[in-house]
Scaffold this active site. Structure first.
Site, short mmCIF file in Angstrom:
data_model
loop_
_atom_site.label_atom_id
_atom_site.label_comp_id
_atom_site.label_asym_id
_atom_site.label_seq_id
_atom_site.Cartn_x
_atom_site.Cartn_y
_atom_site.Cartn_z
CE LYS A 1 2.50 3.73 5.26
NZ LYS A 1 2.11 2.80 4.20
CG ASP B 1 -4.48 -5.61 0.33
OD1 ASP B 1 -3.93 -5.85 1.41
OD2 ASP B 1 -4.92 -4.49 0.00
CG HIS C 1 -1.80 -1.14 1.37
ND1 HIS C 1 -2.34 -1.55 2.57
CD2 HIS C 1 -2.27 -2.02 0.44
CE1 HIS C 1 -3.09 -2.62 2.38
NE2 HIS C 1 -3.07 -2.91 1.09
C1 LIG Z 1 -4.56 2.33 7.10
C2 LIG Z 1 -5.81 2.81 7.78
C3 LIG Z 1 -6.99 2.11 7.70
N1 LIG Z 1 -8.11 2.57 8.33
C4 LIG Z 1 -9.34 1.78 8.25
C5 LIG Z 1 -9.80 1.50 6.83
C6 LIG Z 1 -10.42 0.12 6.93
O1 LIG Z 1 -11.79 0.23 7.27
C7 LIG Z 1 -9.67 -0.55 8.09
C8 LIG Z 1 -8.63 -1.53 7.62
O2 LIG Z 1 -7.84 -0.87 6.66
P1 LIG Z 1 -6.87 -1.70 5.72
O3 LIG Z 1 -7.52 -2.97 5.31
O4 LIG Z 1 -6.38 -0.75 4.65
O5 LIG Z 1 -5.67 -2.03 6.75
P2 LIG Z 1 -4.24 -2.61 6.30
O6 LIG Z 1 -4.39 -3.61 5.20
O7 LIG Z 1 -3.55 -3.00 7.54
O8 LIG Z 1 -3.54 -1.31 5.69
C9 LIG Z 1 -2.20 -0.98 6.00
O9 LIG Z 1 -1.41 -1.93 5.36
C10 LIG Z 1 -0.06 -1.64 5.08
C11 LIG Z 1 0.80 -2.51 5.94
C12 LIG Z 1 0.35 -0.24 5.20
O10 LIG Z 1 1.54 0.06 5.11
C13 LIG Z 1 -0.64 0.84 5.37
O11 LIG Z 1 -0.28 1.56 6.52
C14 LIG Z 1 -2.03 0.43 5.49
O12 LIG Z 1 -2.59 0.52 4.19
O13 LIG Z 1 -9.04 0.51 8.81
C15 LIG Z 1 -8.11 3.74 9.07
O14 LIG Z 1 -9.15 4.14 9.64
N2 LIG Z 1 -6.95 4.46 9.15
C16 LIG Z 1 -5.80 4.04 8.53
O15 LIG Z 1 -4.75 4.71 8.66
#
Ligand SMILES: Cc1cn([C@H]2C[C@H](O)[C@@H](COP(=O)(O)OP(=O)(O)O[C@H]3O[C@H](C)C(=O)[C@H](O)[C@H]3O)O2)c(=O)[nH]c1=O
Length: 182
Positions: free
Chosen positions: A72, A170, A62
């Site tokens: 980060k 993803d 991401h």
């Molecule tokens: C990233 C983020 C997500 N969210 C909410 C959005 C979704 O409803 C939920 C899960 O999000 P997501 O599926 O995008 O989470 P990850 O797959 O862990 O995303 C992260 O994955 C890789 C490791 C990364 O480097 C990024 O920091 C980030 O994209 O949290 C938020 O409210 N705030 C945030 O900063």
């Protein structure tokens, strides 16, 4: 604290100084002044994130585009992950190259991933708690990503593909195309 720049300019592996005694351990997980002295980067983190994942979970790759790009500082509080950063800075001599770093509760290593990189990790332990600081706020509309097994990146995620647990979002990410990173 030991800091070593990786082959991708601007990204750093960090080994904090651990103070151990009969009670357990203590270390500074971030110190702005020391970070600046060792990297020359005056970073202002504005958001801390934490995620819990089980073995085989792969989150990423991401990044956020334009003014919402995020640097980060990532680390693992529980368990172990293979953390991967891909250089997608348009004019970078190492565009499309990646660095993989093993981050764990044992090695207490941290990885600084600058703006202009795609980031992701795969969990190698039974469970993992992943904690990281961002220097820009989450902005859903500027979120982009690269498919974890993009053949052009040739990332070795260490675990068999069939054991990976990846979100539908993803799994639908595109491969890296220079024209679409901004
Ligand atoms: C990233 C983020 C997500 N969210 C909410 C959005 C979704 O409803 C939920 C899960 O999000 P997501 O599926 O995008 O989470 P990850 O797959 O862990 O995303 C992260 O994955 C890789 C490791 C990364 O480097 C990024 O920091 C980030 O994209 O949290 C938020 O409210 N705030 C945030 O900063």
């Amino acid at each position: 604290m030991n800091i070593k720049e990786t082959k991708l300019k601007g990204s750093f592996e960090i080994e904090p100084k651990i103070f151990e005694d009969k009670r357990g351990y203590f270390f500074e997980s971030f110190n702005k002044e020391k970070f600046y002295d060792l990297t020359g980067l005056d970073v202002n983190f504005v958001q801390d994130n934490e995620s819990f994942s089980t073995k085989g979970v792969l989150r990423g790759l991401h990044y956020q585009i334009g003014n919402h790009a995020q640097a980060k500082l990532v680390r693992v509080i529980k368990g172990s992950v293979l953390d991967v950063a891909v250089d997608i800075r348009e004019n970078s001599a190492t565009f499309g190259e990646h660095v993989s770093v093993l981050l764990s509760e044992e090695n207490k290593k941290q990885f600084f991933v600058p703006r202009g990189f795609a980031h992701g990790f795969v969990v190698l332990s039974e469970t993992a708690i992943f904690s990281y600081k961002c220097d820009n706020y989450y902005d859903k509309l500027s979120e982009r990503g690269i498919l974890f097994n993009d053949p052009n990146l040739n990332i070795d995620w260490k675990l068999p593909k069939e054991s990976l647990i990846i979100s539908d979002k993803d799994l639908e990410l595109p491969v890296l195309k220079l024209a679409e990173i901004n």
